[in-house]
Design a protein around this motif. Structure first.
Motif, PDB file in Angstrom:
ATOM      1  N   GLU A  47       0.850  -1.197   0.000  1.00  0.00           N
ATOM      2  CA  GLU A  47       0.000   0.000   0.000  1.00  0.00           C
ATOM      3  C   GLU A  47       0.888   1.250   0.000  1.00  0.00           C
ATOM      4  OE1 GLU A  47      -3.308   1.051  -0.147  1.00  0.00           O
ATOM      5  OE2 GLU A  47      -2.386   3.010   0.182  1.00  0.00           O
ATOM      6  N   ARG A  48       0.494   2.218  -0.814  1.00  0.00           N
ATOM      7  CA  ARG A  48       1.326   3.430  -0.928  1.00  0.00           C
ATOM      8  C   ARG A  48       1.168   4.365   0.273  1.00  0.00           C
ATOM      9  NH1 ARG A  48      -2.191   7.058  -5.259  1.00  0.00           N
ATOM     10  NH2 ARG A  48      -4.119   6.188  -4.503  1.00  0.00           N
ATOM     11  N   ASN A  63     -18.091   6.070   5.410  1.00  0.00           N
ATOM     12  CA  ASN A  63     -19.475   5.587   5.318  1.00  0.00           C
ATOM     13  C   ASN A  63     -19.509   4.327   4.447  1.00  0.00           C
ATOM     14  OD1 ASN A  63     -22.378   5.824   5.547  1.00  0.00           O
ATOM     15  ND2 ASN A  63     -22.387   6.534   3.421  1.00  0.00           N
ATOM     16  N   CYS A  65     -21.399   1.833   2.137  1.00  0.00           N
ATOM     17  CA  CYS A  65     -22.578   1.570   1.299  1.00  0.00           C
ATOM     18  C   CYS A  65     -22.457   0.171   0.725  1.00  0.00           C
ATOM     19  CB  CYS A  65     -22.661   2.559   0.138  1.00  0.00           C
ATOM     20  SG  CYS A  65     -22.918   4.254   0.643  1.00  0.00           S
ATOM     21  N   ALA A 137       3.660   1.036  -6.065  1.00  0.00           N
ATOM     22  CA  ALA A 137       3.990   0.134  -7.175  1.00  0.00           C
ATOM     23  C   ALA A 137       4.181   0.971  -8.436  1.00  0.00           C
ATOM     24  CB  ALA A 137       2.873  -0.878  -7.372  1.00  0.00           C
ATOM     25  N   ARG A 398     -18.930  -0.231  -7.468  1.00  0.00           N
ATOM     26  CA  ARG A 398     -17.676   0.352  -6.969  1.00  0.00           C
ATOM     27  C   ARG A 398     -17.729   0.600  -5.472  1.00  0.00           C
ATOM     28  NH1 ARG A 398     -18.565   5.884  -5.948  1.00  0.00           N
ATOM     29  NH2 ARG A 398     -20.639   6.428  -6.687  1.00  0.00           N
ATOM     30  N   THR A 400     -18.287   0.163  -1.279  1.00  0.00           N
ATOM     31  CA  THR A 400     -17.488  -0.690  -0.404  1.00  0.00           C
ATOM     32  C   THR A 400     -17.992  -2.127  -0.304  1.00  0.00           C
ATOM     33  OG1 THR A 400     -17.112   1.333   0.829  1.00  0.00           O
ATOM     34  CG2 THR A 400     -16.369  -0.702   1.854  1.00  0.00           C
TER      35      THR A 400
HETATM   36  C1  LIG Z   1     -15.754  11.014  -2.675  1.00  0.00           C
HETATM   37  C2  LIG Z   1     -16.197   9.580  -2.600  1.00  0.00           C
HETATM   38  C3  LIG Z   1     -17.280   9.251  -1.816  1.00  0.00           C
HETATM   39  C4  LIG Z   1     -17.671   7.919  -1.705  1.00  0.00           C
HETATM   40  N1  LIG Z   1     -18.708   7.596  -0.875  1.00  0.00           N
HETATM   41  C5  LIG Z   1     -18.927   6.310  -0.597  1.00  0.00           C
HETATM   42  C6  LIG Z   1     -19.808   5.938   0.448  1.00  0.00           C
HETATM   43  O1  LIG Z   1     -20.432   6.774   1.094  1.00  0.00           O
HETATM   44  N2  LIG Z   1     -19.927   4.605   0.739  1.00  0.00           N
HETATM   45  C7  LIG Z   1     -19.239   3.652   0.041  1.00  0.00           C
HETATM   46  O2  LIG Z   1     -19.358   2.462   0.359  1.00  0.00           O
HETATM   47  N3  LIG Z   1     -18.443   3.972  -0.982  1.00  0.00           N
HETATM   48  C8  LIG Z   1     -18.243   5.275  -1.284  1.00  0.00           C
HETATM   49  N4  LIG Z   1     -17.356   5.599  -2.264  1.00  0.00           N
HETATM   50  C9  LIG Z   1     -16.764   4.533  -3.098  1.00  0.00           C
HETATM   51  C10 LIG Z   1     -15.704   3.724  -2.379  1.00  0.00           C
HETATM   52  O3  LIG Z   1     -15.071   4.418  -1.350  1.00  0.00           O
HETATM   53  C11 LIG Z   1     -14.637   3.234  -3.319  1.00  0.00           C
HETATM   54  O4  LIG Z   1     -15.147   2.950  -4.559  1.00  0.00           O
HETATM   55  C12 LIG Z   1     -13.970   2.017  -2.725  1.00  0.00           C
HETATM   56  O5  LIG Z   1     -13.159   2.457  -1.665  1.00  0.00           O
HETATM   57  C13 LIG Z   1     -13.162   1.272  -3.767  1.00  0.00           C
HETATM   58  O6  LIG Z   1     -12.413   0.278  -3.119  1.00  0.00           O
HETATM   59  P1  LIG Z   1     -11.157  -0.368  -3.797  1.00  0.00           P
HETATM   60  O7  LIG Z   1     -10.562  -1.258  -2.763  1.00  0.00           O
HETATM   61  O8  LIG Z   1     -11.529  -0.919  -5.111  1.00  0.00           O
HETATM   62  O9  LIG Z   1     -10.177   0.851  -4.131  1.00  0.00           O
HETATM   63  P2  LIG Z   1      -9.643   2.051  -3.241  1.00  0.00           P
HETATM   64  O10 LIG Z   1     -10.508   2.307  -2.064  1.00  0.00           O
HETATM   65  O11 LIG Z   1      -9.390   3.150  -4.202  1.00  0.00           O
HETATM   66  O12 LIG Z   1      -8.259   1.491  -2.686  1.00  0.00           O
HETATM   67  C14 LIG Z   1      -7.149   1.311  -3.520  1.00  0.00           C
HETATM   68  C15 LIG Z   1      -5.899   1.320  -2.662  1.00  0.00           C
HETATM   69  O13 LIG Z   1      -4.766   1.048  -3.474  1.00  0.00           O
HETATM   70  C16 LIG Z   1      -3.729   1.943  -3.173  1.00  0.00           C
HETATM   71  N5  LIG Z   1      -2.950   2.096  -4.397  1.00  0.00           N
HETATM   72  C17 LIG Z   1      -3.390   2.524  -5.609  1.00  0.00           C
HETATM   73  N6  LIG Z   1      -2.414   2.500  -6.509  1.00  0.00           N
HETATM   74  C18 LIG Z   1      -1.313   2.062  -5.871  1.00  0.00           C
HETATM   75  C19 LIG Z   1       0.024   1.836  -6.295  1.00  0.00           C
HETATM   76  N7  LIG Z   1       0.417   2.049  -7.560  1.00  0.00           N
HETATM   77  N8  LIG Z   1       0.909   1.396  -5.374  1.00  0.00           N
HETATM   78  C20 LIG Z   1       0.529   1.180  -4.077  1.00  0.00           C
HETATM   79  N9  LIG Z   1      -0.738   1.377  -3.633  1.00  0.00           N
HETATM   80  C21 LIG Z   1      -1.643   1.805  -4.526  1.00  0.00           C
HETATM   81  C22 LIG Z   1      -4.435   3.207  -2.760  1.00  0.00           C
HETATM   82  O14 LIG Z   1      -3.605   4.027  -1.950  1.00  0.00           O
HETATM   83  C23 LIG Z   1      -5.641   2.659  -2.007  1.00  0.00           C
HETATM   84  O15 LIG Z   1      -5.371   2.472  -0.636  1.00  0.00           O
HETATM   85  C24 LIG Z   1     -16.976   6.915  -2.421  1.00  0.00           C
HETATM   86  C25 LIG Z   1     -15.879   7.251  -3.217  1.00  0.00           C
HETATM   87  C26 LIG Z   1     -15.490   8.558  -3.311  1.00  0.00           C
HETATM   88  C27 LIG Z   1     -14.300   8.895  -4.126  1.00  0.00           C
END
Ligand SMILES: Cc1cc2nc3c(=O)[nH]c(=O)nc-3n(C[C@H](O)[C@H](O)[C@H](O)COP(=O)(O)OP(=O)(O)OC[C@H]3O[C@@H](n4cnc5c(N)ncnc54)[C@H](O)[C@@H]3O)c2cc1C
Length: 443
Positions: A47-48, A63, A65, A137, A398, A400
């Motif tokens: 993780e970065r 939050n 969802c 990465a 997309r 959580t």
């Molecule tokens: C403003 C906003 C509001 C939202 N509101 C809600 C909500 O109310 N409820 C809800 O459930 N969802 C909500 N979402 C959506 C949800 O938070 C995300 O879609 C979800 O977190 C996606 O999970 P993920 O694990 O796919 O990716 P991410 O949560 O994006 O996690 C990816 C991880 O990978 C790491 N990473 C990325 N690239 C690299 C790299 N090259 N090297 C090392 N580490 C890297 C990042 O630092 C991050 O920690 C919201 C999103 C946003 C942007």
């Protein structure tokens, strides 16, 4: 003067050889890391940032969802497994709010970000998975045309490599899969994607005076605009209390470039620009929020450490989840779990919701195993917001809940693939489903 510089070739130290390497510690990555580590394989999560949670912590989302469905009019929890364990830990730390109704139709749960960080560390380390923080990465080394051998990381001590037999790309942006040559789509295919937002939280709110201000704020914003007092970046503001009602979160900004397009979260320059635009919007919208009854003495307690990115690359897999799959509550033979969130499209200046036919339907669709298998690569899963979905389906799955589902399934499947010639495509699907159900996952 030349526009490029040739970096001299150098030997990169290999700092670890693992069975399974997970890139990204958001909800998808941490669920994958827990499932993979528990089966006794050597697993690592990279993780970065210096903490887990992804957008949920780094972008201040605070939050959950997608854990509940509007099931024929009733609120029913449909995502369990690792998600339950994480929520239990957050709750034991006193950081979990009771469910609240979102958009008047579906439950969500707010949480305290520090509690999420503690709980996620404990859960991943407790599974026996190694955590490598502060490692960005930057590239991959392929083994053969259709396999990956190593991930290159940039750290404070320089560039290093991690080798693994199986990889899980949970970077949210599909970094690993894209570098490995997997096909991908970006946004709506016409240069735009779901708009990002910079989240912030306020403290010092008078809960009694504020009451249910979340129902009134969007209307008050329109009135303020009509009077010419303010110009807001978007409608559809989500401003709600956290567990302690003196603290509220604001999901109210919308970050775009000079042409009105969403800034590109997979482009370094664009991201940097977005941080500045986002903070300026926070300053201006907070000036408005202080005019809302109950908010007069509030102050900003945190602007999220990073801009919140909803969508960048979607890696194309053996199946591409569609909007119709979501809205028609579809079933799949290779189900790995459920998505219950509707289409929540962050379009220019607004948020558009498209619902399943609730309350006449069960309010969730199944997610197929094949959406995690990137075309052309055999020892890699892609999970979370960058998995194989259309632009519209991604605006639902997309969130959580579905990210936990994909992550846990990929973590389990990776351990099965290690016993099947390291191929994600030849695992025993029945065993996968049996294991997931034993973990408490609802298929
Ligand atoms: C403003 C906003 C509001 C939202 N509101 C809600 C909500 O109310 N409820 C809800 O459930 N969802 C909500 N979402 C959506 C949800 O938070 C995300 O879609 C979800 O977190 C996606 O999970 P993920 O694990 O796919 O990716 P991410 O949560 O994006 O996690 C990816 C991880 O990978 C790491 N990473 C990325 N690239 C690299 C790299 N090259 N090297 C090392 N580490 C890297 C990042 O630092 C991050 O920690 C919201 C999103 C946003 C942007």
């Amino acid at each position: 003067m030349s526009k490029t510089i040739t970096e001299p070739a150098k030997n990169i130290p290999v700092i670890g050889e693992y069975d399974i390497a997970v890139l990204g510690g958001g909800p998808a990555g941490l669920a994958a890391a827990v499932a993979a580590g528990r089966r006794g394989f050597a697993a690592v999560l990279i993780e970065r940032h210096g903490f887990l949670g992804g957008m949920g912590t780094a972008a201040g989302v605070s939050n959950f969802c997608g854990l509940y469905a509007n099931y024929f009019g009733e609120q029913v929890q449909v995502v369990r497994g690792v998600a339950d364990e994480l929520l239990d830990r957050i709750d034991r730390l006193g950081g979990l709010n009771a469910p609240h109704l979102c958009a008047g139709k579906i439950n969500a749960r707010a949480y305290d970000i520090p509690a999420y960080k503690f709980a996620a560390d404990e859960l991943v380390l407790g599974a026996g998975t190694k955590l490598i923080f502060h490692a960005l990465a930057v590239g991959v080394i392929k083994g053969t045309d259709d396999t990956l051998d190593a991930l290159l990381l940039e750290t404070k001590s320089g560039r290093v490599a991690v080798r693994a037999r199986m990889f899980i790309d949970a970077s949210g942006d599909g970094d690993l899969a894209a570098w490995a040559g997997a096909p991908f789509e970006k946004g709506d295919g016409a240069g735009n994607s779901l708009y990002p937002s910079t989240m912030f939280r306020m403290n010092g709110i008078d809960p009694e005076k504020a009451g249910d201000a979340w129902t009134k704020i969007p209307g008050l914003m329109r009135e303020a605009e009509e009077r010419g007092d303010f110009k807001f970046p978007r409608h559809g503001a989500i401003v709600r209390p956290q567990r302690n009602p003196i603290e509220w979160r604001a999901n109210i900004t919308q970050i775009h470039d000079d042409n009105g397009n969403a800034i590109d979260g997979a482009n370094g320059e664009s991201l940097s620009e977005g941080e500045i635009i986002g903070r300026n919007q926070v300053k201006e919208t907070f000036r408005f929020l202080r005019t809302v009854p109950g908010f007069e003495h509030s102050y900003i307690s945190e602007i999220a450490p990073q801009i919140g990115i909803r969508e960048t690359r979607r890696i194309m897999g053996d199946y591409v989840l569609t909007e119709d799959d979501v809205l028609s509550c579809v079933d799949f033979e290779d189900t790995i779990g459920r998505n219950s969130w509707p289409i929540e499209a962050h379009v220019q200046g607004d948020v558009h919701w498209h619902w399943q036919d609730i309350p006449n339907v069960r309010g969730y669709n199944q997610l197929p195993y094949r959406m995690m298998l990137p075309v052309g690569i055999d020892n890699l899963f892609v999970v979370g917001r960058c998995a194989s979905m259309t632009h519209h389906a991604q605006s639902a799955a997309r969130v959580t809940g579905a990210c936990f589902v994909m992550g846990e399934a990929a973590g389990e499947a990776a351990t099965l693939a290690l016993n099947s010639n390291n191929s994600t495509r030849s695992i025993d699907q029945a065993t996968l489903r049996e294991r997931l159900e034993r973990n408490g996952v609802l298929l």
